[in-house]
Scaffold this motif. Structure first.
Motif, PDB file in Angstrom:
ATOM      1  N   ARG A   1     -14.537  -6.097 -25.002  1.00  0.00           N
ATOM      2  CA  ARG A   1     -15.127  -6.356 -23.684  1.00  0.00           C
ATOM      3  C   ARG A   1     -15.731  -7.759 -23.621  1.00  0.00           C
ATOM      4  O   ARG A   1     -15.575  -8.467 -22.621  1.00  0.00           O
ATOM      5  CB  ARG A   1     -16.197  -5.303 -23.379  1.00  0.00           C
ATOM      6  CG  ARG A   1     -16.779  -5.400 -21.982  1.00  0.00           C
ATOM      7  CD  ARG A   1     -15.739  -5.092 -20.922  1.00  0.00           C
ATOM      8  NE  ARG A   1     -15.337  -3.689 -20.953  1.00  0.00           N
ATOM      9  CZ  ARG A   1     -14.324  -3.194 -20.251  1.00  0.00           C
ATOM     10  NH1 ARG A   1     -13.617  -3.996 -19.475  1.00  0.00           N
ATOM     11  NH2 ARG A   1     -14.005  -1.914 -20.334  1.00  0.00           N
ATOM     12  N   VAL A   2     -16.406  -8.176 -24.689  1.00  0.00           N
ATOM     13  CA  VAL A   2     -16.991  -9.514 -24.715  1.00  0.00           C
ATOM     14  C   VAL A   2     -15.901 -10.574 -24.648  1.00  0.00           C
ATOM     15  O   VAL A   2     -15.983 -11.530 -23.866  1.00  0.00           O
ATOM     16  CB  VAL A   2     -17.850  -9.703 -25.991  1.00  0.00           C
ATOM     17  CG1 VAL A   2     -18.231 -11.171 -26.158  1.00  0.00           C
ATOM     18  CG2 VAL A   2     -19.098  -8.845 -25.918  1.00  0.00           C
TER      19      VAL A   2
ATOM     20  N   ALA B   1     -18.544 -13.997 -13.677  1.00  0.00           N
ATOM     21  CA  ALA B   1     -18.354 -13.125 -14.834  1.00  0.00           C
ATOM     22  C   ALA B   1     -19.619 -12.330 -15.127  1.00  0.00           C
ATOM     23  O   ALA B   1     -19.559 -11.140 -15.470  1.00  0.00           O
ATOM     24  CB  ALA B   1     -17.947 -13.947 -16.048  1.00  0.00           C
ATOM     25  N   LEU B   2     -20.768 -12.958 -14.992  1.00  0.00           N
ATOM     26  CA  LEU B   2     -22.034 -12.265 -15.236  1.00  0.00           C
ATOM     27  C   LEU B   2     -22.275 -11.153 -14.216  1.00  0.00           C
ATOM     28  O   LEU B   2     -22.916 -10.149 -14.521  1.00  0.00           O
ATOM     29  CB  LEU B   2     -23.195 -13.265 -15.212  1.00  0.00           C
ATOM     30  CG  LEU B   2     -23.243 -14.251 -16.377  1.00  0.00           C
ATOM     31  CD1 LEU B   2     -24.354 -15.271 -16.166  1.00  0.00           C
ATOM     32  CD2 LEU B   2     -23.439 -13.522 -17.706  1.00  0.00           C
TER      33      LEU B   2
ATOM     34  N   GLU C   1     -19.994  -9.285 -13.247  1.00  0.00           N
ATOM     35  CA  GLU C   1     -18.975  -8.270 -13.500  1.00  0.00           C
ATOM     36  C   GLU C   1     -18.357  -7.840 -12.181  1.00  0.00           C
ATOM     37  O   GLU C   1     -18.220  -6.658 -11.853  1.00  0.00           O
ATOM     38  CB  GLU C   1     -19.557  -7.068 -14.241  1.00  0.00           C
ATOM     39  CG  GLU C   1     -20.070  -7.419 -15.634  1.00  0.00           C
ATOM     40  CD  GLU C   1     -20.525  -6.203 -16.417  1.00  0.00           C
ATOM     41  OE1 GLU C   1     -20.553  -5.107 -15.830  1.00  0.00           O
ATOM     42  OE2 GLU C   1     -20.834  -6.353 -17.594  1.00  0.00           O
TER      43      GLU C   1
ATOM     44  N   TYR D   1     -12.061 -14.232 -19.148  1.00  0.00           N
ATOM     45  CA  TYR D   1     -12.123 -14.162 -17.695  1.00  0.00           C
ATOM     46  C   TYR D   1     -12.843 -15.384 -17.127  1.00  0.00           C
ATOM     47  O   TYR D   1     -12.416 -15.967 -16.133  1.00  0.00           O
ATOM     48  CB  TYR D   1     -12.848 -12.877 -17.293  1.00  0.00           C
ATOM     49  CG  TYR D   1     -13.019 -12.667 -15.806  1.00  0.00           C
ATOM     50  CD1 TYR D   1     -11.993 -12.122 -15.043  1.00  0.00           C
ATOM     51  CD2 TYR D   1     -14.207 -13.010 -15.169  1.00  0.00           C
ATOM     52  CE1 TYR D   1     -12.146 -11.932 -13.681  1.00  0.00           C
ATOM     53  CE2 TYR D   1     -14.379 -12.811 -13.815  1.00  0.00           C
ATOM     54  CZ  TYR D   1     -13.336 -12.277 -13.075  1.00  0.00           C
ATOM     55  OH  TYR D   1     -13.490 -12.099 -11.718  1.00  0.00           O
ATOM     56  N   ALA D   2     -13.922 -15.779 -17.786  1.00  0.00           N
ATOM     57  CA  ALA D   2     -14.732 -16.884 -17.272  1.00  0.00           C
ATOM     58  C   ALA D   2     -14.084 -18.239 -17.496  1.00  0.00           C
ATOM     59  O   ALA D   2     -14.138 -19.113 -16.625  1.00  0.00           O
ATOM     60  CB  ALA D   2     -16.120 -16.858 -17.917  1.00  0.00           C
TER      61      ALA D   2
ATOM     62  N   GLU E   1     -16.088  -6.857  -9.192  1.00  0.00           N
ATOM     63  CA  GLU E   1     -14.841  -6.168  -8.914  1.00  0.00           C
ATOM     64  C   GLU E   1     -14.631  -6.189  -7.406  1.00  0.00           C
ATOM     65  O   GLU E   1     -15.367  -5.540  -6.657  1.00  0.00           O
ATOM     66  CB  GLU E   1     -14.901  -4.710  -9.402  1.00  0.00           C
ATOM     67  CG  GLU E   1     -14.906  -4.574 -10.909  1.00  0.00           C
ATOM     68  CD  GLU E   1     -13.548  -4.873 -11.518  1.00  0.00           C
ATOM     69  OE1 GLU E   1     -12.546  -4.875 -10.775  1.00  0.00           O
ATOM     70  OE2 GLU E   1     -13.483  -5.113 -12.733  1.00  0.00           O
TER      71      GLU E   1
ATOM     72  N   GLU F   1     -12.863 -10.256 -23.497  1.00  0.00           N
ATOM     73  CA  GLU F   1     -12.231 -10.210 -22.175  1.00  0.00           C
ATOM     74  C   GLU F   1     -13.076 -10.953 -21.151  1.00  0.00           C
ATOM     75  O   GLU F   1     -12.544 -11.709 -20.320  1.00  0.00           O
ATOM     76  CB  GLU F   1     -12.030  -8.757 -21.744  1.00  0.00           C
ATOM     77  CG  GLU F   1     -11.286  -8.634 -20.414  1.00  0.00           C
ATOM     78  CD  GLU F   1     -11.125  -7.193 -19.982  1.00  0.00           C
ATOM     79  OE1 GLU F   1     -10.006  -6.800 -19.634  1.00  0.00           O
ATOM     80  OE2 GLU F   1     -12.148  -6.458 -19.986  1.00  0.00           O
ATOM     81  N   ASN F   2     -14.394 -10.774 -21.179  1.00  0.00           N
ATOM     82  CA  ASN F   2     -15.269 -11.447 -20.225  1.00  0.00           C
ATOM     83  C   ASN F   2     -15.286 -12.962 -20.445  1.00  0.00           C
ATOM     84  O   ASN F   2     -15.315 -13.741 -19.478  1.00  0.00           O
ATOM     85  CB  ASN F   2     -16.691 -10.897 -20.335  1.00  0.00           C
ATOM     86  CG  ASN F   2     -16.817  -9.509 -19.746  1.00  0.00           C
ATOM     87  OD1 ASN F   2     -16.010  -9.101 -18.913  1.00  0.00           O
ATOM     88  ND2 ASN F   2     -17.823  -8.758 -20.187  1.00  0.00           N
TER      89      ASN F   2
END
Length: 403
Positions: free
Chosen positions: A61-62, A262-263, A265, A68-69, A267, A64-65
């Motif tokens: 998850r970390v 990103a922070l 999260e 993502y950023a 959607e 991926e984030n």
């Protein structure tokens, strides 16, 4: 992707612009990583709520984030801009007459065909077809003023968020049918034969994929292409006094927004005004951040030590089309049922490590290949079909220079 001759300066003696090869090679790594995270290890799902939310480990998850950023959509944006620069260079070399423009149109038509074959027979996440279509559309304005190119390039990324807000029905929707289709994709891609995969994928190319890109992706890509044309015509050939400003501004504007989103999260599951603004902010800050990345690489290339390291990426960037297609062949075989059948069985960290390993091999192989041949295999086919005759492929000596 851009072929090798898109990074040659015009003139009696072609000179390689290694800096662009390096940037392209770096962008290719970002494209590969995100394709693995969102495309190869699980089927594409264009409608929200179709694919079930994954249960990832804390490390996955970390990672991926973070991706993502700093990587998601940025590598594609940088590649699209490089594609636009390639079009501008082609026009500069070939001239503005009708024969030259017909040659450029044929070049784009061949790329469209390669993309179609890639999408049907290798991987449904093809980006070559949208590049070719965006290239055709850019020909309508490629000879217009720099100001118009820049305005259009910066405005087009706003199209999708506004469409999603005003006309949500145009976007692929969820529902029982879409969920069932996704579950069928999991089964066929994960366990089917090659023939079954191709038969299942082909209709999606002309329905879901084309629909999704027409509404969401094409305007964004076209805007990036036009910005790339503008950069080459108005800035890149000039002295680079502004590089530090471009790097700082792009990283602050684009990077700051990417981290902020990103922070959160975020959607984008609704069409509320706040959601629309977040979508809009994401799209509008991709170009500054991609420009910032490119400027940072150019700055590093001006120093001897980092230049020596970064130049190892030039061969893989020079053969970007070949390497992109090879990546699809390798990872579709690894993840789909007719190969290793690892679809849905690997986390983010695992697939990123796979990508880094394959990319490292491609860096080495590309360097060895280009010591013997002038073009990558796919670049040679593209060039030969464009000119309507078999092109020489034996290695030649290039005089290399910076921009």
């Amino acid at each position: 992707m851009i072929s090798v001759d898109d990074t040659e300066r015009p003139g009696p003696t072609h000179t390689r612009i290694e800096e662009l090869d390096v940037i392209r090679g770096a962008a290719l790594l970002g494209v590969l990583v995100m394709n693995l995270v969102h495309g190869f290890r699980k089927p594409f799902a264009y409608a929200r709520g179709v694919a079930p939310k994954e249960s990832l480990s804390y490390t996955d998850r970390v990672v991926e984030n973070v991706l993502y950023a700093i990587v998601e959509d940025k590598a594609m944006t940088l590649f699209s801009m490089l594609f636009g620069m390639g079009l501008a260079m082609f026009v500069l070399r070939a001239g503005c007459d009708g024969d030259a423009m017909r040659l450029l149109a044929r070049r784009l038509a061949v790329l469209l065909l390669i993309g179609l074959l890639h999408a049907v027979f290798l991987w449904e996440g093809d980006i070559l077809m949208p590049y070719a279509v965006a290239g055709f559309l850019s020909l309508l304005v490629i000879h217009r003023s720099d100001a118009l190119l820049l305005v259009l390039g910066l405005a087009l990324p706003a199209v999708f968020p506004l469409i999603a807000w005003k006309y949500p029905g145009l976007l692929p929707q969820g529902g029982p049918a879409a969920v069932a289709h996704y579950q069928k994709a999991l089964s066929i891609y994960g366990h089917g034969t090659y023939g079954q995969v191709v038969a299942f994928r082909a209709p999606d190319i002309v329905t879901l994929r084309a629909h999704f890109l027409a509404v969401r992706g094409l305007a964004q890509i076209l805007g990036n292409v036009l910005v790339g044309i503008f950069i080459w015509r108005a800035w890149f050939e000039q002295r680079h006094e502004w590089l530090f400003g471009v790097a700082l501004g792009g990283l602050v504007i684009g990077g700051g927004y990417a981290i902020y989103r990103a922070l959160l999260e975020f959607e984008p599951t609704s069409n509320a005004p706040a959601t629309v603004l977040l979508r809009l902010g994401w799209n509008m800050t991709l170009v500054p951040l991609a420009m910032g990345y490119g400027a940072v690489l150019l700055i590093l290339l001006s120093f001897n030590a980092p230049r020596a390291c970064l130049l190892t990426l030039a061969p893989v960037g020079r053969m970007a089309l070949t390497n992109y297609l090879v990546q699809s062949a390798i990872f579709s075989t690894i993840f789909y049922g007719y190969g290793r059948g690892l679809l849905g069985q690997r986390g983010v960290v695992d697939v990123v490590l796979m990508g880094l390993f394959v990319y490292a091999i491609q860096v080495i192989v590309s360097d060895v290949w280009l010591r013997c041949f002038q073009f990558g295999p796919a670049e040679w086919v593209w060039r030969s079909l464009t000119y309507g005759k078999r092109q020489p492929i034996a290695a030649v000596s290039f005089r290399r220079s910076g921009p």
